[in-house]
Motif scaffolding. Sequence first.
Motif, PDB file in Angstrom:
ATOM      1  N   TRP A 167      -1.408   2.881  -0.984  1.00 11.31           N
ATOM      2  CA  TRP A 167      -0.695   1.857  -1.739  1.00 11.31           C
ATOM      3  C   TRP A 167      -1.703   0.960  -2.474  1.00 11.31           C
ATOM      4  N   GLU A 168      -2.730   0.572  -1.732  1.00 14.56           N
ATOM      5  CA  GLU A 168      -3.764  -0.286  -2.331  1.00 14.56           C
ATOM      6  C   GLU A 168      -4.500   0.460  -3.444  1.00 14.56           C
ATOM      7  N   SER A 215       7.405  -5.760   1.851  1.00 16.68           N
ATOM      8  CA  SER A 215       7.729  -4.517   1.132  1.00 16.68           C
ATOM      9  C   SER A 215       8.977  -4.661   0.257  1.00 16.68           C
ATOM     10  N   ASN A 227       2.392  -7.729  -2.746  1.00 14.27           N
ATOM     11  CA  ASN A 227       1.980  -7.885  -1.340  1.00 14.27           C
ATOM     12  C   ASN A 227       2.527  -6.720  -0.489  1.00 14.27           C
ATOM     13  N   TYR A 228       1.623  -5.982   0.176  1.00 11.41           N
ATOM     14  CA  TYR A 228       2.016  -4.820   0.986  1.00 11.41           C
ATOM     15  C   TYR A 228       2.926  -5.227   2.151  1.00 11.41           C
ATOM     16  N   ASP A 229       2.628  -6.412   2.742  1.00  7.98           N
ATOM     17  CA  ASP A 229       3.380  -6.817   3.942  1.00  7.98           C
ATOM     18  C   ASP A 229       4.831  -7.171   3.626  1.00  7.98           C
ATOM     19  N   THR A 263       5.519   5.267  -1.717  1.00 10.69           N
ATOM     20  CA  THR A 263       4.680   5.029  -0.533  1.00 10.69           C
ATOM     21  C   THR A 263       5.267   3.924   0.340  1.00 10.69           C
ATOM     22  N   ILE A 264       5.765   2.849  -0.315  1.00 10.99           N
ATOM     23  CA  ILE A 264       6.314   1.723   0.476  1.00 10.99           C
ATOM     24  C   ILE A 264       7.582   2.156   1.218  1.00 10.99           C
ATOM     25  N   LYS A 316      -2.281   0.565  -6.489  1.00  5.66           N
ATOM     26  CA  LYS A 316      -2.212  -0.783  -7.063  1.00  5.66           C
ATOM     27  C   LYS A 316      -3.472  -1.070  -7.892  1.00  5.66           C
ATOM     28  N   LYS A 369      -0.698   5.209   4.600  1.00 14.80           N
ATOM     29  CA  LYS A 369       0.235   4.476   3.726  1.00 14.80           C
ATOM     30  C   LYS A 369      -0.412   3.282   3.027  1.00 14.80           C
ATOM     31  N   GLN A 370      -0.996   2.385   3.775  1.00 12.98           N
ATOM     32  CA  GLN A 370      -1.549   1.161   3.175  1.00 12.98           C
ATOM     33  C   GLN A 370      -2.714   1.486   2.241  1.00 12.98           C
TER      34      GLN A 370
END
Length: 1031
Positions: free
Chosen positions: A438-439, A490, A486-488, A536-537, A442, A434-435
């Motif tokens: 996502w990155e 969400s 920011n991924y954290d 994804t998030i 981005k 996932k992360q």
Amino acid sequence: MLDFLAENNLCGQAILRIVSCGNAIIAELLRLSEFIPAVFRFKDRADLQKYGDIIFDFSYFKGPELWESKLEAKPELQDLDEEFRENHIEIVTRFYLAFQSVHKYIVDLNRYLDDLNEGVYIQQTLETVLLNEDGKQLLCEALYLYGVMLLVIDQKIEGEVRERMLVSYYRYSAARSADSNMDDICKLLRSTGYSSQPGAKRPPNYPESYFRRVPINEAFISMVIGRLRSDDIYNQVSAYPLPEHRSTALATQAAMLYVTLYFEPAILHTHQAKMREIVDKYFPDNWVISIYMGITVNLADAWDPYKAAKTALNNTLDLSNVREQSSRYATVSERVHSQVQQFLKEGYLREEMVLDNIPRLLNCLRDCNVAIRWLMLHTADSAYDPNNKRLRQIKDQILTDSRYNPKILFQLLLDTAQFEFILKEMFKQMLSEKQAKWEHYKKEGSERMTELADVFSGVKPLTRVEKNENLQAWFREISKQILSLNYDDSTAAGRKTVQLIQALEEVQEFHQLESNLQVCQFLADTRKFLHQMIRTINIKEEVLITMQIVGDLSFAWQLIDSFTSIMQESIRVSPSMVTKLRATFLKLASALDLPLLRINQANSPDLLSVSQYYSGELVSYVRKVLQIIPESMFTSLLKIIKLQTHDIIEVPTRLDKDKLRDYAQLGPRYEVAKLTHAISIFTEGILMMKTTLVGIIKVDPKQLLEDGIRKELVKRVAFALHKGLIFNPRAKPSELMPKLKELGATMDGFHRSFEYIQDYVNIYGLKIWQEEVSRIINYNVEQECNNFLRTKIQDWQSMYQSTHIPIPKFTPVDESVTFIGRLCREILRITDPKMTCHIDQLNTWYDMKTHQEVTSSRLFSEIQTTLGTFGLNGLDRLLCFMIVKELQNFLSMFQKIILRDRTVQDTLKTLMNAVSPLKSIVANSNKIYLSAIAKTQKIWTAYLEAIMKVGQMQILRQQIANELNYSCRFDSKHLAAALENLNKALLADIEAHYQDPSLPYPKEDNTLLYEITAYLEAAGIHNPLNKGSVA
């Protein structure tokens, strides 16, 4: 406030340990129920006659002195009692410890409740614990598990058997005086009169009177029932948002409520309003429930004696409601089955499709699992008493209205399990990536915006794009905004991403950028990456948790067995079906979470043993289902053997051209090729089921196939040995040689077929053959020798018996327990020294009347051919036991007749004096000897008989040793030579040690001599006449 399950929260840890212990006790009770010694059941009349005077129920406690005095009056009963104690004390103690742990469980729970009331746990009372989510769950589980324990004990270990075991423990255990709980345990577990046999009547006030045997705080019971009635204690409804799924969502709680209501039976009898509320909430559309690991109960039957409960349930059991529910689930199962089949089509479940349709896929899963649950429970044969007319009517109604077809239901279960498995695997992979994804999206989106900014700067050449500083600045800003996501966080990132997508759509419209296809493409790509970021998030672990809750199959832990024949039939038709079954087995393995959750939370040492028990049960079931593959292989093998031995003629080394067609035999050879191909396909089928972790046991398909082949081989060979060695003692001449020849041909057929098939299924055929045949023979020898042992070797203690590849036991047909005993006794019968004479030089027995040959050393060659070295070795061992028994009988007779008879003793003393000194000639010898013989007449018949029997058996042992030695020299000359040299070297060293003690000698803990003896005996390098038997 401190977390209730935190390690430093004493109140939470105490109740968690109790609940953890409860789950472990139930696993132990279920495990032990499979090892109840048959003798305690008194099913066999022979057992009743033999042990009836030494195994007692609780009537023993009314007058133990009386029963013990009866035993003491009969020495043979005392001897039997002592032998029984030696053989059963270990298993009886294990049962007693399990019973004791049930009593200790309720004592610990009562003590915990007293501590709560007395304020031992600061700031915690019963009310505050019930307000806490974890506390509420644990208190409800604690009472429920105690009820389940009592029901499991009564269902799996009959009351009379419990009583006999407890009395046996009381009589045999040295620790009984120190155990002050014995009385309480006996009161709790005395027989209830309940029988699990079909058609048995239910005792009055059962199980509430049984549940009341140890008093429990009434306020606690009332509050637990109150919580279970009103709350959703496990928050399961969130996983089942649809109202028609509510009863399934609350199924675990409903099972707990069903059990705990027996602690307060007044509600069941008279509280109509409460019962209506319970039925409306938990049982509006279901009446067959699973209370623990697949133990099913039909409320229509269980609540029949209770007025309020029966009245409340009548609405649910009304035939119109039964018809409505059945029709509804028939429709649902048809609809969802076509949906699932659509989802399972190759290439349908892609990542984008799954992420866009999570709610739809989960709804489909819910519908599937709810339909499977309802149909499996409500059509189960075990849930309906065939003698109850009303229950029969309800069942018939369900079968008709639900258009029930077990094959279709099984197919739905199979497809649902496969669908669930694929979804779970996809989600697990997506969560792990996932992360990173996502990155990646981005970065890609940001770079596209930077590139567009460069395009509008006029620096980067792109056809017909004019410089535009505003757009350049705007795109750079968008690029920065994308990078700042920011991924954290969400939630904020999701909102911002949506706004960025809208901004990109607007810029395309307002600045007339549609005319430039390349710019449009860049914008579309960026929007696509932003959409992917939103998708994804949204991949949350909650989806996996929901799937785990929804996919629970613990209710089918026992019911699944009713589908075994369908599974096996589908495997027989299409061996590749095994891959789909793998998903079903894994779905069933999720049932292990139920008993293991609390044990794991409590960090209990019981985790391993409980996991192993349930995993082992499931693996055994997997083996049972897949056993159809070896069975089908052996069926084909038998046809191949028949074709090879009877139909196909062996091609000679030289052949006339015109006879080629006759030897070609295309038809039979094609048939052999076809059958061999079928066997290969079966093998391929099982090997497609990759290595799978079932619970905590790793299942390797190759090992599974080999074990299955071994099991089938053992079953068939053991049956052939049992059937082939049954003799008619009146037959003249003896059937021994013809039966051995016939059995030899059968064994040779198995051996040849194994040799033929080993390359097609990639197994070591010869190794398996030797290991399993030796195991069968050694096990049967061990069981036969048990007759001569005081302390018997039980099946669970035997090194030759196995749970996965069991050696079958057959009902004895005569005094022998097994085929090896029958063979040995038949040899003894035909070589009886009263009827035959052994001529040592010819190694042959002749009939003393007719002077015809009865048998010769060829008999032992035939046994060697049929049963191999193991068979001859086993016979030798059995003869040793028989010799010892004969000597023991003679010694006991000697003690009774001679040592207690004064006359005989005086006669022997007089004779001794008369013939002393032994070197001189006896004067008047005729008179002295005749007089002594006349006075001791009664000794000589028994003495002669014992001498003849022992001598006969020793001669047979010599013949066995000769045959073993001959075959060893012939078949394994290097082994024979090596053993003889080693033996001579050892004997030389030992002799040298005795002449000079400073030279080495094997120490006591050195097993060399013991091990080499086994090899020497197997190779026949020993003289039976030089061996002593300890009588």
